[in-house]
Design a protein around this motif. Sequence first.
Motif, short mmCIF file in Angstrom:
data_model
loop_
_atom_site.label_atom_id
_atom_site.label_comp_id
_atom_site.label_asym_id
_atom_site.label_seq_id
_atom_site.Cartn_x
_atom_site.Cartn_y
_atom_site.Cartn_z
N TRP A 1 15.95 31.47 2.22
CA TRP A 1 16.99 31.00 3.14
C TRP A 1 17.42 29.59 2.77
N TRP A 2 16.47 28.76 2.38
CA TRP A 2 16.79 27.41 1.92
C TRP A 2 17.70 27.45 0.70
N LYS A 3 17.34 28.25 -0.28
CA LYS A 3 18.14 28.33 -1.51
C LYS A 3 19.54 28.85 -1.21
N ASN A 4 19.63 29.85 -0.35
CA ASN A 4 20.95 30.40 -0.02
C ASN A 4 21.80 29.38 0.74
N SER A 5 21.18 28.61 1.62
CA SER A 5 21.94 27.58 2.35
C SER A 5 22.43 26.49 1.40
N LEU A 6 21.58 26.08 0.46
CA LEU A 6 22.00 25.07 -0.52
C LEU A 6 23.11 25.62 -1.41
N LEU A 7 23.01 26.89 -1.80
CA LEU A 7 24.07 27.50 -2.62
C LEU A 7 25.38 27.55 -1.85
N TYR A 8 25.31 28.02 -0.62
CA TYR A 8 26.51 28.16 0.21
C TYR A 8 27.14 26.80 0.49
N ALA A 9 26.33 25.84 0.94
CA ALA A 9 26.87 24.52 1.29
C ALA A 9 27.30 23.75 0.06
N GLY A 10 26.52 23.84 -1.03
CA GLY A 10 26.86 23.08 -2.23
C GLY A 10 28.13 23.57 -2.91
N LEU A 11 28.18 24.87 -3.20
CA LEU A 11 29.38 25.42 -3.85
C LEU A 11 30.58 25.37 -2.92
N GLY A 12 30.36 25.63 -1.63
CA GLY A 12 31.47 25.57 -0.69
C GLY A 12 32.08 24.19 -0.61
N THR A 13 31.25 23.17 -0.59
CA THR A 13 31.75 21.80 -0.56
C THR A 13 32.46 21.44 -1.85
N TRP B 1 26.52 24.49 6.20
CA TRP B 1 25.08 24.50 6.49
C TRP B 1 24.79 25.09 7.88
N ASN B 2 25.67 24.84 8.83
CA ASN B 2 25.46 25.31 10.20
C ASN B 2 26.15 26.62 10.51
N ASP B 3 26.85 27.19 9.54
CA ASP B 3 27.62 28.41 9.79
C ASP B 3 26.69 29.57 10.13
N TYR B 4 26.94 30.17 11.25
CA TYR B 4 26.17 31.34 11.69
C TYR B 4 27.03 32.60 11.69
N PHE B 5 28.30 32.44 12.02
CA PHE B 5 29.18 33.59 12.16
C PHE B 5 29.42 34.28 10.81
N ALA C 1 16.87 18.74 9.19
CA ALA C 1 16.54 17.57 8.37
C ALA C 1 17.57 17.28 7.28
N PRO C 2 18.01 18.26 6.46
CA PRO C 2 18.98 17.94 5.40
C PRO C 2 20.28 17.35 5.93
N VAL C 3 20.78 17.87 7.04
CA VAL C 3 22.03 17.36 7.60
C VAL C 3 21.86 15.92 8.06
N CYS C 4 20.74 15.63 8.72
CA CYS C 4 20.49 14.26 9.19
C CYS C 4 20.34 13.30 8.02
N ILE C 5 19.66 13.72 6.97
CA ILE C 5 19.45 12.86 5.80
C ILE C 5 20.77 12.58 5.10
N VAL C 6 21.58 13.63 4.90
CA VAL C 6 22.87 13.45 4.23
C VAL C 6 23.77 12.51 5.02
N PHE C 7 23.82 12.70 6.33
CA PHE C 7 24.68 11.83 7.14
C PHE C 7 24.16 10.40 7.16
N PHE C 8 22.83 10.22 7.16
CA PHE C 8 22.26 8.88 7.20
C PHE C 8 22.66 8.07 5.98
N PHE C 9 22.64 8.69 4.81
CA PHE C 9 22.96 7.96 3.58
C PHE C 9 24.46 7.87 3.33
#
Length: 305
Positions: free
Chosen positions: A97-109, A235-239, A281-289
């Motif tokens: 699930w982690w890998k899929n979220s990184l793939l989805y969020a990374g390529l989508g962005t 990252w937060n997409d559920y639908f 955690a990843p969302v908070c870390i990304v926004f913090f930096f």
Amino acid sequence: MTSTTLSPTPTPTAAPAGASRQRGPAAARARRKRVLHWIAVHSVAIAVALLFVLPFVFVFLTSVMSDSQAMSGDLWPNSWHWDNYKTVFETDGFLDWWKNSLLYAGLGTLFTVCSAIPVAYALAKFRFRGRRTAMILVISTMMLPPQVIVIPMYLVWAQQFHLSGTLWPLIIPMAFGDAYSIFLLRQFLLTIPKEYIESAKVDGCGELRTLLKIIVPMAKPGIAAIALFQFFYCWNDYFGPQIYAAQNPASWTLSYGLESFKSAHSVNWNLTMAATLLVMAPVCIVFFFAQKAFVEGVTLTGVKG
């Protein structure tokens, strides 16, 4: 012999004692007022900050409790169980699930940023017939709820391209632009003076080189803003994963897999909170930096219409 008469040096007159007594209490009152104002403002800010921080503190403290204590309602752990996070990571499918979220969020962005930059640049700096109509069409797509087109789009991806059970029906369309990202970046590009573009053209730069060498470096805050918006959305997409990847657990994302994890560990609130914290955690870390560029991009966007 002529005698020179020296005028006596005037002696400074002392201020009346009553005036100094009047200035003393007035200065003290002003100083006391400033201190009270500082305390009031910062007290409100601290109270508002606690409203946002306390839920995260509660989630963290519950995540390191034992199973029995997490169900008891205690607010402070009797013993710190850091192995709860290890248990979550060892759950079957969690790393996928982690890998899929990184793939989805990374390529989508990445796809969204690369497709939004040239379109926003054209709508902001080019003068052509139908430019206003094109902008209206872009904005109008933002008013269309995704639920309206979800069934025909699913049929196209499932029957024509046979991509059901994967995340590619969610990633590929982002390579063709996102209306909100285009609009936001276009508003930011309007704040860049056209003299920079004219100077680049005088120096012999074409449109593509002007975009890459002049516009993109100057538009970094705006690009960072749309990149963060898109990353958070993916990252937060559920639908979307629920529609296209529900029948294939190997393609689940963290947002969708967390629901399955919560159902499987409905009585283990400590593990559920640990999994929730790992998802956030990843969302908070990304926004913090990246918060400085994000705030700057959002602030400067919309200065011109």
